[in-house]
Every structure is written in C-alpha cells, then in structure tokens.
Scaffold this active site. Structure first.
Site, PDB file in Angstrom:
ATOM      1  CG  HIS A 166      -1.746   1.130   1.392  1.00 10.60           C
ATOM      2  ND1 HIS A 166      -2.953   1.712   1.586  1.00 10.60           N
ATOM      3  CD2 HIS A 166      -1.575   2.459   2.243  1.00 10.60           C
ATOM      4  CE1 HIS A 166      -3.266   2.558   1.488  1.00 10.60           C
ATOM      5  NE2 HIS A 166      -2.363   2.758   2.141  1.00 10.60           N
ATOM      6  CD  GLU A 167       1.912   3.267   3.910  1.00  8.66           C
ATOM      7  OE1 GLU A 167       1.793   4.778   3.459  1.00  8.66           O
ATOM      8  OE2 GLU A 167       0.778   3.232   4.447  1.00  8.66           O
ATOM      9  CG  HIS A 170       0.564   6.265  -0.636  1.00  3.08           C
ATOM     10  ND1 HIS A 170      -0.611   6.427  -0.745  1.00  3.08           N
ATOM     11  CD2 HIS A 170      -0.096   5.746   0.291  1.00  3.08           C
ATOM     12  CE1 HIS A 170      -1.788   6.627  -0.459  1.00  3.08           C
ATOM     13  NE2 HIS A 170      -1.579   6.094   0.696  1.00  3.08           N
ATOM     14  CD  GLU A 239      -5.407   6.323   2.057  1.00  5.47           C
ATOM     15  OE1 GLU A 239      -4.576   4.862   2.216  1.00  5.47           O
ATOM     16  OE2 GLU A 239      -3.878   7.196   1.749  1.00  5.47           O
TER      17      GLU A 239
END
EC number: 3.4.24.-
Length: 310
Positions: A166-167, A170, A239
């Site tokens: 997930h990070e 980003h 997100e």
C-alpha cells in the site's frame, strides 16, 4: 486494460481535475488582489489585462514564486518532518538485522521485484504503541516507508506485506508529492485571501477594485471549507488507488482487508490522540480515525477492495 488499470486511470483523471481547480482558484485570488492593487475601474477588463500580461500581475507571480520556494524547502526537509517527535530506527541491510527486520526488508524486496521497480525506499521502524504506517519523499530517489512497532508485532506476514505494498503504491503514484503541493497551495491561498481583505483595501473607490474586495471577502469565508473538501476528496481517491495497488501487487485483496480491520479495531479500542501528536503526517497515514478525515472509512475501503478483480 485490466480492472486495476481502469481504476488508476479514472482516479488520475479525478486528481487532475482537482489540481486544475486548485491552480485556477490560486491564480484567481492573486489576480483579484492585483486588480485591487491597480485600483481597477472595471474588474473584467482588469482581469483580462492581467491574464494577458498587458498589466504585470505582480501579486499573482509573487504567490506562485513563494509557493515554489516553500515546496523546494519542504522537499529538502519533508522526511525529517514526517519522522519528527518519535524514536525510530532505519533498517539498514548493510548492518546486522533482527529476524523481524530481515523479514520486513525481504517483503519489500519481493514487492519491488513484483512491481519491476528499480528503486528501494528506506525502511524505518517507529517505536510506537499504535498500529499505522506511512510513506514519504518527493520522488523515488528520496522515498521512505515507515511502520510502527505495534503494526509489525500484530500483523501476520501477508498482512504486513500488503501494508508495505500500500505504501509502495503511494510512492509509485506520486501521492506524497501531490499531497505536499496541495497542502502548500491551500495554506497560501487562505493566507492571501485573509490578509488581502485588510491590506490593499485603503481608499479603493473604483467599482472594479471594490467588487474584487467583495469577492475576496466571500472567499475568505468559503475557502477553508472548499479547500478541506477538495483535500479530502483528493486524498480519499489516492487511498483507494493505494489499496488497489496493494491488492494488485499481492494478487489477493484479503491480506489488505484483514490489515485494515485489525488497524481499525486497534484505534476503536484505544485512544492514541495524546501519544501521536505529529499532525503533519496525519494525511499520509494508512489509517486516520478523525471524523473529517482525509481517508475514506474502513467500511468503504473494504467494500471497494472486495470489488477488485485481481
């Protein structure tokens, strides 16, 4: 085009629309103050002349220069600001690592190989009792991923890998850069709108200047709400993209769903407001429990993840 690629493409269009809106409002405020500065008689004609540089838009240019300088300063210091206030440790693969640190580093390498990426973000462990994570950095070359010690202890291997994915998403999507720029533009817009109501307002008797003053007065009231809504919309869109990116890299949406559920339960059962006081990184967190959060609700994020065709 895969389901994942369609989602990314759609969200990029939404992001570009929000950024265009931000820049338009930013320029409009500068032009209004310039119209007051030159004591314009006709606001429409004055704005046209300022936009076509028949009259030099001094305030507007200064606003953009100030924004650019602040962004440059933030680029140099953003990571240290994000890590400030906490005890943290860099996971340095050139040194002896604990078994848990080794595992985290291996998970990152697996994801980098899966995504065919040629950069390696720095990995940090933040000594904290709450479960969370964030990414930082202007671009791939100075990027970092930070995980709290509580998160590492309480998630299983796949859940931890999903959070790192997930990070990493980003970083791939340039979300940190986007968040930083939008935040800086918002603050400058609010400052200029507020101060310009009291400055440049002396004896402005021409109708165009007075109309510009009136518009700025209205903007002074509505801008805080407008920028908050735009930031929330933009960040929530990012997100969903990062969640989708994690599921895509994992070839499975279940680990990310389980991780979100565990983190949400942790914040439901504990109050961390007095422990985690770094407000700068709240928008960058994997999870944000505030009512007017920049993040979508966990329920909506899980529903969105369940719709993903991997």
């Amino acid at each position: 085009m895969t389901n994942f690629e369609k989602i990314i493409a759609q969200n990029r269009l939404k992001t570009n629309a929000v950024l265009t809106t931000y820049c338009a409002i930013f320029a409009f405020i500068g032009l209004l103050v310039d119209a007051i500065r030159i004591n314009a008689n006709d606001l429409g004609i004055a704005l046209f002349k300022l936009m076509t540089f028949q009259i030099f838009p001094t305030i507007t240019i200064v606003m953009f220069v100030v924004a650019f300088v602040i962004i440059l300063v933030c680029i140099q210091n953003f990571s240290s600001i994000m890590l400030s206030g906490d005890e943290y440790k860099l996971i340095d693969p050139s040194k002896v690592l604990s078994s848990k640190e080794n595992q985290i580093h291996r998970l990152l390498l697996e994801l980098l190989e899966e995504a065919k990426l040629h950069f390696e973000p720095k990995l940090y462990i933040i000594n904290a009792p709450y479960m969370n994570a964030f990414a930082s950095g202007w671009d791939e070359s100075n990027s970092l991923i930070a995980l709290t010690s509580a998160l590492i202890e309480r998630l299983d291997r796949d859940e931890l890998k999903a959070v790192i994915a997930h990070e990493l998403s980003h970083i791939r999507h340039n979300d940190i850069r986007l968040t930083m720029c939008v935040g800086i533009l918002s603050n400058i817009m609010l400052l200029v709108a507020n101060f310009s109501v009291y400055f440049f307002m002396g004896n402005r008797k021409n109708s165009g200047a007075n109309l510009a003053r009136m518009i700025l007065w209205v903007l002074q009231i509505i801008l805080p709400f407008l920028t908050l809504l735009l930031q929330m919309y933009l960040s929530r869109t990012r997100e969903y993209m990062a969640d989708s990116g994690a599921a895509f890299l994992m070839h499975d949406n279940k680990p990310m769903i389980r991780a979100l559920q565990k983190i949400s339960n942790d914040y439901t059962n504990n109050d961390y407001k007095e422990i985690d006081k770094n407000s700068t990184r709240s928008a960058a967190y994997l999870f944000n429990a505030e009512m007017f959060s920049t993040h979508p609700s966990i329920k909506n994020r899980i529903q969105s993840l369940r719709k993903r065709v991997i």
